[in-house]
Design a protein around this motif. Structure first.
Motif, PDB file in Angstrom:
ATOM      1  N   GLN A  68      16.512  -1.901  -5.842  1.00  0.00           N
ATOM      2  CA  GLN A  68      16.862  -2.394  -7.177  1.00  0.00           C
ATOM      3  C   GLN A  68      16.311  -1.465  -8.264  1.00  0.00           C
ATOM      4  O   GLN A  68      16.938  -1.276  -9.304  1.00  0.00           O
ATOM      5  CB  GLN A  68      16.438  -3.848  -7.398  1.00  0.00           C
ATOM      6  N   VAL A  69      15.161  -0.857  -8.014  1.00  0.00           N
ATOM      7  CA  VAL A  69      14.586   0.083  -8.980  1.00  0.00           C
ATOM      8  C   VAL A  69      15.363   1.399  -8.961  1.00  0.00           C
ATOM      9  O   VAL A  69      15.661   1.966 -10.011  1.00  0.00           O
ATOM     10  CB  VAL A  69      13.076   0.307  -8.704  1.00  0.00           C
ATOM     11  N   VAL A  70      15.726   1.865  -7.761  1.00  0.00           N
ATOM     12  CA  VAL A  70      16.530   3.083  -7.636  1.00  0.00           C
ATOM     13  C   VAL A  70      17.850   2.905  -8.385  1.00  0.00           C
ATOM     14  O   VAL A  70      18.263   3.765  -9.168  1.00  0.00           O
ATOM     15  CB  VAL A  70      16.786   3.452  -6.155  1.00  0.00           C
ATOM     16  N   ALA A  71      18.506   1.766  -8.161  1.00  0.00           N
ATOM     17  CA  ALA A  71      19.779   1.495  -8.827  1.00  0.00           C
ATOM     18  C   ALA A  71      19.614   1.501 -10.350  1.00  0.00           C
ATOM     19  O   ALA A  71      20.421   2.098 -11.069  1.00  0.00           O
ATOM     20  CB  ALA A  71      20.342   0.158  -8.354  1.00  0.00           C
ATOM     21  N   THR A 100      11.959   8.329  -3.752  1.00  0.00           N
ATOM     22  CA  THR A 100      10.864   8.656  -4.662  1.00  0.00           C
ATOM     23  C   THR A 100      11.437   9.024  -6.026  1.00  0.00           C
ATOM     24  O   THR A 100      12.638   9.282  -6.161  1.00  0.00           O
ATOM     25  CB  THR A 100      10.041   9.837  -4.132  1.00  0.00           C
ATOM     26  N   THR A 101      10.574   9.086  -7.010  1.00  0.00           N
ATOM     27  CA  THR A 101      10.996   9.493  -8.346  1.00  0.00           C
ATOM     28  C   THR A 101      11.578  10.902  -8.305  1.00  0.00           C
ATOM     29  O   THR A 101      12.597  11.173  -8.942  1.00  0.00           O
ATOM     30  CB  THR A 101       9.806   9.417  -9.322  1.00  0.00           C
ATOM     31  N   ALA A 102      10.965  11.806  -7.536  1.00  0.00           N
ATOM     32  CA  ALA A 102      11.462  13.170  -7.432  1.00  0.00           C
ATOM     33  C   ALA A 102      12.871  13.211  -6.841  1.00  0.00           C
ATOM     34  O   ALA A 102      13.728  13.973  -7.313  1.00  0.00           O
ATOM     35  CB  ALA A 102      10.511  14.016  -6.585  1.00  0.00           C
ATOM     36  N   GLU A 103      13.114  12.375  -5.831  1.00  0.00           N
ATOM     37  CA  GLU A 103      14.457  12.327  -5.224  1.00  0.00           C
ATOM     38  C   GLU A 103      15.489  11.774  -6.211  1.00  0.00           C
ATOM     39  O   GLU A 103      16.620  12.277  -6.279  1.00  0.00           O
ATOM     40  CB  GLU A 103      14.434  11.477  -3.952  1.00  0.00           C
ATOM     41  N   ILE A 104      15.091  10.780  -6.985  1.00  0.00           N
ATOM     42  CA  ILE A 104      15.989  10.206  -7.994  1.00  0.00           C
ATOM     43  C   ILE A 104      16.309  11.249  -9.057  1.00  0.00           C
ATOM     44  O   ILE A 104      17.467  11.428  -9.453  1.00  0.00           O
ATOM     45  CB  ILE A 104      15.366   8.944  -8.620  1.00  0.00           C
ATOM     46  N   GLU A 105      15.288  11.963  -9.513  1.00  0.00           N
ATOM     47  CA  GLU A 105      15.498  13.007 -10.522  1.00  0.00           C
ATOM     48  C   GLU A 105      16.389  14.125  -9.986  1.00  0.00           C
ATOM     49  O   GLU A 105      17.212  14.682 -10.723  1.00  0.00           O
ATOM     50  CB  GLU A 105      14.167  13.558 -11.021  1.00  0.00           C
ATOM     51  N   ALA A 106      16.258  14.461  -8.696  1.00  0.00           N
ATOM     52  CA  ALA A 106      17.101  15.491  -8.088  1.00  0.00           C
ATOM     53  C   ALA A 106      18.564  15.046  -8.068  1.00  0.00           C
ATOM     54  O   ALA A 106      19.469  15.855  -8.341  1.00  0.00           O
ATOM     55  CB  ALA A 106      16.622  15.813  -6.675  1.00  0.00           C
ATOM     56  N   ILE A 107      18.797  13.780  -7.774  1.00  0.00           N
ATOM     57  CA  ILE A 107      20.170  13.257  -7.790  1.00  0.00           C
ATOM     58  C   ILE A 107      20.737  13.319  -9.202  1.00  0.00           C
ATOM     59  O   ILE A 107      21.880  13.738  -9.413  1.00  0.00           O
ATOM     60  CB  ILE A 107      20.219  11.814  -7.237  1.00  0.00           C
ATOM     61  N   LYS A 108      19.932  12.912 -10.187  1.00  0.00           N
ATOM     62  CA  LYS A 108      20.382  12.975 -11.582  1.00  0.00           C
ATOM     63  C   LYS A 108      20.712  14.405 -11.991  1.00  0.00           C
ATOM     64  O   LYS A 108      21.721  14.657 -12.655  1.00  0.00           O
ATOM     65  CB  LYS A 108      19.306  12.431 -12.520  1.00  0.00           C
TER      66      LYS A 108
END
Length: 126
Positions: free
Chosen positions: A64-67, A87-95
């Motif tokens: 839910q946080v990732v979404a 992780t935050t780093a993985e989310i930022e990489a996707i962005k």
């Protein structure tokens, strides 16, 4: 007449983790092992320990946080094949990569929110 002793309200660790917005499997063992009292949860929210601050900042984050961070639905994550905590780093990489699926899911989510707001405005209040 007997005096009834009040027992503290408790919750499962999974419920407490969800309320704290953290991935249960990444929490310390002592958090995962037993029930969490309402007072303990309030204390964690008021004065989060280092492990909680680190988890909230760096992850891994629950779906839910990732979404929310990607501005998509949980269903959108599933359609994209993202079923694990990130992780935050993985989310930022996707962005940063800005894949087609992310743009499509963000548009879908934005349309859904817009329609939800429209429906709220046309429904009479009861």
């Amino acid at each position: 007449m007997t005096s009834a002793r009040k027992t503290p309200q408790t919750m499962k660790p999974a419920t407490a983790a969800k309320k704290l917005g953290v991935y249960l499997e990444a929490t310390p063992a002592e958090f995962q092992e037993g029930p969490i009292s309402r007072d303990d949860l309030n204390a964690l929210q008021t004065d989060p320990p280092t492990w909680l601050r680190d988890l909230r900042r760096d992850g891994p984050h629950p779906r839910q946080v990732v979404a929310a961070k990607l501005r998509v639905s949980i269903g959108g994550l599933t359609r994209a094949g993202l079923t694990d905590a990130l992780t935050t780093a993985e989310i930022e990489a996707i962005k940063a990569e800005d894949p087609d699926w992310l743009r499509r899911e963000q548009e879908t989510q934005a349309e859904f929110r817009k329609e939800t707001e429209r429906l709220k405005s046309v429904r009479p209040r009861s």
